[in-house]
Design an enzyme around this catalytic site. Structure first.
Site, PDB file in Angstrom:
ATOM      1  N   ASP A 168       3.401  47.181 107.419  1.00 47.30           N
ATOM      2  CA  ASP A 168       2.112  47.270 108.108  1.00 47.30           C
ATOM      3  C   ASP A 168       2.131  48.381 109.165  1.00 47.30           C
ATOM      4  OD1 ASP A 168      -0.509  46.761 108.549  1.00 47.30           O
ATOM      5  OD2 ASP A 168      -0.281  44.647 108.999  1.00 47.30           O
ATOM      6  N   HIS A 169       0.974  48.587 109.780  1.00 47.22           N
ATOM      7  CA  HIS A 169       0.779  49.715 110.687  1.00 47.22           C
ATOM      8  C   HIS A 169       0.284  49.203 112.031  1.00 47.22           C
ATOM      9  CE1 HIS A 169      -0.939  53.361 112.451  1.00 47.22           C
ATOM     10  NE2 HIS A 169      -0.183  54.042 111.613  1.00 47.22           N
ATOM     11  N   PRO A 170       1.083  49.263 113.068  1.00 37.62           N
ATOM     12  CA  PRO A 170       0.633  48.805 114.391  1.00 37.62           C
ATOM     13  C   PRO A 170      -0.357  49.786 115.002  1.00 37.62           C
ATOM     14  CG  PRO A 170       2.806  49.764 114.562  1.00 37.62           C
ATOM     15  CD  PRO A 170       2.466  49.770 113.101  1.00 37.62           C
ATOM     16  N   ASP A 171      -1.088  49.329 115.988  1.00 33.83           N
ATOM     17  CA  ASP A 171      -2.089  50.180 116.647  1.00 33.83           C
ATOM     18  C   ASP A 171      -1.414  51.343 117.374  1.00 33.83           C
ATOM     19  OD1 ASP A 171      -4.265  48.696 115.848  1.00 33.83           O
ATOM     20  OD2 ASP A 171      -4.040  47.283 117.501  1.00 33.83           O
TER      21      ASP A 171
END
Length: 320
Positions: A305-308
């Site tokens: 996933d891709h964090p902010d």
């Protein structure tokens, strides 16, 4: 400090702390520094008589009654009282530096926009005349919001000084090197470094290597602070010890000088017969500082996933 010589007539404290000569480490620390021995009073802030005939004044960054953890102020010991650093003001036009709210009637639609890089020019541009506003948000009169600018500086300010009563400035260089000669000391700034110039601090900007170009975030609202680390814990991101505050430096120089102030989005000028950078010693926690982005320790996801993007936040100024 760089190995560049100091401006003519400027005296600086003999040294800082740690590997960076001319700077003191820490974010939000209560610093003390003196450019002449014994100039800084001990045990009191405002003695009846200061050494060297100096004047004691407090520069306030917050209300006097702000909670201890939020209260910011610096006691300055200067050659002349600050009332001597201004005369009668006259309104002037600085056409390309805009403040919020700034609604352009020529913008006929909303949407996404792109800008080409600011082209270089042979024109002589100082910190004031080389500032170009990209966009604004909020309202400078109610101390809410910000403005985004691009600067292009090709010429040093000569016997000219500036301070903003509207905002603090976050300076992000892209190319070239600048020197900020402030009331509280000298900051040399280059790409991969950032600097904060607080509201109300008088300074002059000189070009060390030009042309100098970069970005400015003009913050009207709550001051920049370090973000909370949450579950990260005690370390990483931007560490307080990597922020550098300048040691005391002053000018005792008589010369016809121009002082420009930004107030409620308007610019005004006044003329005096000396340099206003005459703080010989100071102590407090309201000051300019710089930070080397190469010391930032990022923390990111390593599984999926891709964090902010906020995981790369160096400083933050959260609104209400």
């Amino acid at each position: 400090m760089s190995d560049q010589s100091l401006p003519q007539g400027m005296t600086r404290a003999s040294g800082g702390t740690g590997p960076h000569a001319g700077y003191m480490p820490g974010f939000g620390n209560d610093f003390e520094t003196e450019a002449l021995p014994g100039a800084l009073p001990q045990g009191q802030n405002s003695p009846q008589k200061c050494e060297y005939g100096l004047y004691a004044e407090q520069l306030s960054g917050t209300a006097f009654t702000a909670p201890r953890g939020q209260n910011e102020r610096t006691w300055c010991y200067r050659i002349r009282p600050s009332v001597k650093h201004t005369g009668r003001f006259a309104k002037i036009d600085v056409p390309y530096w805009k403040s919020a709210p700034n609604v352009d009637p020529d913008v006929i639609s909303l949407g996404q926009y792109r800008w080409d890089p600011v082209p270089h020019t042979e024109a002589a541009l100082t910190w004031l005349t080389g500032m170009r506003t990209v966009t604004t948000a909020g309202d400078v009169n109610t101390q809410v919001g910000m403005a985004s600018h691009i600067y292009l500086v090709t010429q040093s300010m000569q016997d000219e000084y500036f301070f903003s009563a509207d905002s603090e400035l976050l300076v992000v260089p892209q190319e070239g090197r600048l020197r900020f000669c402030t009331e509280l000391g000298i900051i040399d700034l280059e790409p991969k470094e950032i600097a904060i110039i607080p509201r109300g601090l008088v300074y002059r900007v000189e070009v060390l290597e030009g042309p100098a170009r970069g970005f400015v975030c003009e913050n009207y609202g709550q001051k920049f602070d370090l973000p909370g680390r949450g579950p990260i814990g005690a370390n990483c991101l931007a560490n307080p010890r990597d922020f550098k505050c300048p040691v005391a430096a002053f000018e005792d120089r008589d010369a016809p000088s121009r002082v420009v102030i930004k107030w409620c989005g308007q610019f005004h000028e006044t003329f005096i017969d000396h340099s206003p950078l005459d703080v010989v010693a100071w102590h407090g926690n309201y000051c300019a500082y710089k930070y080397d982005l190469r010391t930032y320790s990022p923390v990111g996801a390593i599984l999926f996933d891709h964090p902010d993007p906020s995981i790369f936040t160096v400083l933050t100024a959260p609104s209400g």
